[in-house]
Design a protein around this motif. Structure first.
Motif, short mmCIF file in Angstrom:
data_model
loop_
_atom_site.label_atom_id
_atom_site.label_comp_id
_atom_site.label_asym_id
_atom_site.label_seq_id
_atom_site.Cartn_x
_atom_site.Cartn_y
_atom_site.Cartn_z
N ILE A 1 -26.54 18.29 -40.04
CA ILE A 1 -25.62 17.81 -41.07
C ILE A 1 -24.51 16.94 -40.47
N TRP A 2 -23.93 17.39 -39.35
CA TRP A 2 -22.84 16.66 -38.71
C TRP A 2 -23.33 15.30 -38.20
N MET A 3 -24.51 15.28 -37.60
CA MET A 3 -25.07 14.03 -37.11
C MET A 3 -25.31 13.05 -38.25
N GLN A 4 -25.91 13.55 -39.33
CA GLN A 4 -26.19 12.67 -40.47
C GLN A 4 -24.90 12.11 -41.08
N SER A 5 -23.88 12.95 -41.20
CA SER A 5 -22.64 12.48 -41.82
C SER A 5 -21.96 11.41 -40.97
N LYS A 6 -21.97 11.58 -39.66
CA LYS A 6 -21.33 10.60 -38.78
C LYS A 6 -22.16 9.32 -38.68
N VAL A 7 -23.48 9.45 -38.73
CA VAL A 7 -24.33 8.26 -38.72
C VAL A 7 -24.09 7.44 -39.99
N ILE A 8 -23.96 8.11 -41.12
CA ILE A 8 -23.64 7.40 -42.37
C ILE A 8 -22.30 6.69 -42.25
N GLU A 9 -21.31 7.39 -41.67
CA GLU A 9 -19.99 6.78 -41.47
C GLU A 9 -20.07 5.54 -40.58
N LEU A 10 -20.86 5.62 -39.53
CA LEU A 10 -21.01 4.47 -38.63
C LEU A 10 -21.71 3.31 -39.33
N ALA B 1 -31.53 4.65 -40.51
CA ALA B 1 -30.83 5.45 -39.51
C ALA B 1 -31.00 6.95 -39.79
N ILE B 2 -30.86 7.36 -41.05
CA ILE B 2 -31.01 8.77 -41.40
C ILE B 2 -32.44 9.23 -41.14
N ALA B 3 -33.41 8.35 -41.45
CA ALA B 3 -34.81 8.70 -41.18
C ALA B 3 -35.04 8.90 -39.68
N LEU B 4 -34.42 8.06 -38.86
CA LEU B 4 -34.57 8.20 -37.41
C LEU B 4 -33.91 9.48 -36.91
N HIS C 1 -21.71 2.63 -42.52
CA HIS C 1 -20.77 2.04 -43.47
C HIS C 1 -19.74 1.18 -42.74
N LEU C 2 -19.38 1.60 -41.53
CA LEU C 2 -18.42 0.84 -40.74
C LEU C 2 -18.96 -0.56 -40.44
N PHE C 3 -20.23 -0.64 -40.05
CA PHE C 3 -20.80 -1.95 -39.71
C PHE C 3 -21.16 -2.75 -40.95
N GLN C 4 -21.29 -2.08 -42.10
CA GLN C 4 -21.48 -2.81 -43.35
C GLN C 4 -20.16 -3.40 -43.85
N LEU D 1 -32.40 4.72 -29.11
CA LEU D 1 -32.04 3.30 -29.05
C LEU D 1 -32.34 2.61 -30.38
N GLN D 2 -33.45 3.01 -31.01
CA GLN D 2 -33.75 2.47 -32.34
C GLN D 2 -32.68 2.91 -33.34
N LEU D 3 -32.19 4.13 -33.17
CA LEU D 3 -31.12 4.63 -34.04
C LEU D 3 -29.87 3.78 -33.86
N ALA D 4 -29.53 3.46 -32.61
CA ALA D 4 -28.35 2.62 -32.35
C ALA D 4 -28.50 1.26 -33.03
N THR D 5 -29.69 0.69 -32.96
CA THR D 5 -29.92 -0.62 -33.60
C THR D 5 -29.79 -0.52 -35.11
N ALA D 6 -30.34 0.54 -35.70
CA ALA D 6 -30.25 0.72 -37.15
C ALA D 6 -28.79 0.86 -37.59
N ILE D 7 -27.99 1.59 -36.79
CA ILE D 7 -26.57 1.73 -37.11
C ILE D 7 -25.87 0.39 -37.01
N ARG D 8 -26.13 -0.34 -35.93
CA ARG D 8 -25.50 -1.64 -35.73
C ARG D 8 -25.80 -2.60 -36.88
N GLN D 9 -27.00 -2.48 -37.43
CA GLN D 9 -27.41 -3.35 -38.53
C GLN D 9 -27.00 -2.80 -39.89
N GLY D 10 -26.34 -1.61 -39.89
CA GLY D 10 -25.87 -1.03 -41.14
C GLY D 10 -26.96 -0.51 -42.04
N GLU D 11 -28.14 -0.19 -41.48
CA GLU D 11 -29.28 0.26 -42.26
C GLU D 11 -29.24 1.79 -42.40
N THR D 12 -28.50 2.26 -43.39
CA THR D 12 -28.25 3.69 -43.52
C THR D 12 -29.53 4.50 -43.72
#
Length: 338
Positions: free
Chosen positions: A312-321, A218-221, A323-326, A204-215
């Motif tokens: 690797i796949w998780m990290q790449s898609k999290v970065i994409e997400l 998010a990667i650390a989580l 960037h989307l919210f940024q 859930l913290q990861l979801a919040t970090a993505i929503r806030q665009g904190e790359t």
């Protein structure tokens, strides 16, 4: 009722229930004679379980026959069903027949309908991580069972920390109980923060970090979650549920809906009081970003199921997400002329 069917993926909670049933059924001095645990790899396991269930117990106590990870509620031949139909109604009261399965019983097949007539069925399915009200309710109930008082904020923090991991919840509550000692005061939030591990390392913290665009965060989580051996598909399931909920809230609000109950119903949220806080979550993000996040999450899930390198796949898609919210900011609110 001498027949039980336990099912669900919450292994720890189910094992606790099995242990309680075993202790209640068996006499300790005669347990080695009256306890049969039949593994799933045994080809004739169901027939053997039924035969053992018909055997009177030796000495004191009852007999317990445990058929582990059975599949009869997913598939059952006509011959096997005939045996069940003949045996289940006449199992003696001195015997307890227990069937357990990770998978949900298929209510369409005859064997499940037969067990619904003759067995007590208990569900031990994990609570979805995004259903925070249910997680907090479980924390409160479990704490009460062991005689531990928690402040409302401590309950909230503990639910956030352990998620739907029942085993971890019991471990952390026992730790807090030892710390509390004979004290009669409720455990406060600062104690939970100090003693409970990984309070910020969850999906859930990861979801919040993505929503806030904190790359970076998010990667650390993601790294923390993998280091804690959190299954990748479980992380994705949490993200999908959370972003789907945010999307519904945003859709309803932008369509002009103001009734919190109707918004909660559409988003499948049990407590309408949460709507205010969810509206604050989505206030500063665009509907377009939320809509575009779900296809990315679907790509993430499909890649994992097709054998992509999980980390690797998780990290790449999290970065994409992120960037989307940024990149996509909400449209400015139009105001009418005075």
């Amino acid at each position: 009722m001498p027949i039980y069917l336990f099912w669900g993926d919450d292994d720890f909670a189910m094992q606790q229930a099995v242990a309680e049933l075993r202790d209640r059924t068996l006499d300790a001095a005669w347990s080695s004679f009256n306890y049969d645990k039949i593994p799933p790899e045994q080809a004739d396991g169901v027939i053997q379980a039924l035969n053992q269930a018909m055997t009177p117990p030796f000495g004191m106590g009852q007999r317990l026959v445990w058929l582990v990870e059975t599949t009869i509620c997913q598939r059952c031949s006509e011959e096997l069903f005939a045996e069940l139909e003949r045996s289940l109604p006449v199992i003696p009261t001195e015997t307890v027949l227990l069937l357990t399965s990770t998978n949900k019983p298929d209510g369409r097949i005859k064997s499940t309908k037969l067990l619904q007539k003759h067995a007590e069925i208990r569900e031990f399915a994990s609570i979805p991580p995004w259903k925070t009200e249910l997680l907090e309710q479980r924390v409160k109930q479990t704490a009460q069972q062991i005689g531990l008082k928690l402040s409302p904020k401590a309950i909230e923090l503990l639910a956030e920390a352990v998620g739907n991991d029942t085993r971890l919840l019991h471990t952390e509550l026992e730790k807090l109980k030892i710390f509390a000692g004979e004290g009669k005061h409720a455990i406060a939030e600062d104690t939970v923060t100090a003693l409970v591990t990984a309070t910020t390392q969850n999906s859930l913290q990861l979801a919040t970090a993505i929503r806030q665009g904190e790359t970076g965060r998010a990667i650390a989580l993601v790294t923390d979650l993998f280091n804690r051996n959190e299954p990748a598909l479980r992380i994705v399931a949490t993200l999908v549920g959370q972003f789907r909920m945010w999307l519904w809230v945003k859709l309803m609000v932008e369509s002009g809906e103001r009734d919190d109950r109707k918004i909660a119903e559409a988003a499948e949220i049990a407590n309408p009081k949460r709507i205010y806080f969810l509206q604050q979550d989505v206030k500063s993000i665009s509907l377009a970003a939320l809509r575009q996040s779900l296809p990315v999450l679907l790509e993430l899930e499909m890649g994992l199921k097709q054998g992509a390198d999980e980390r690797i796949w998780m990290q790449s898609k999290v970065i994409e997400l992120c960037h989307l919210f940024q990149a996509i900011s909400p449209a400015p609110v139009r105001t009418g002329r005075r």
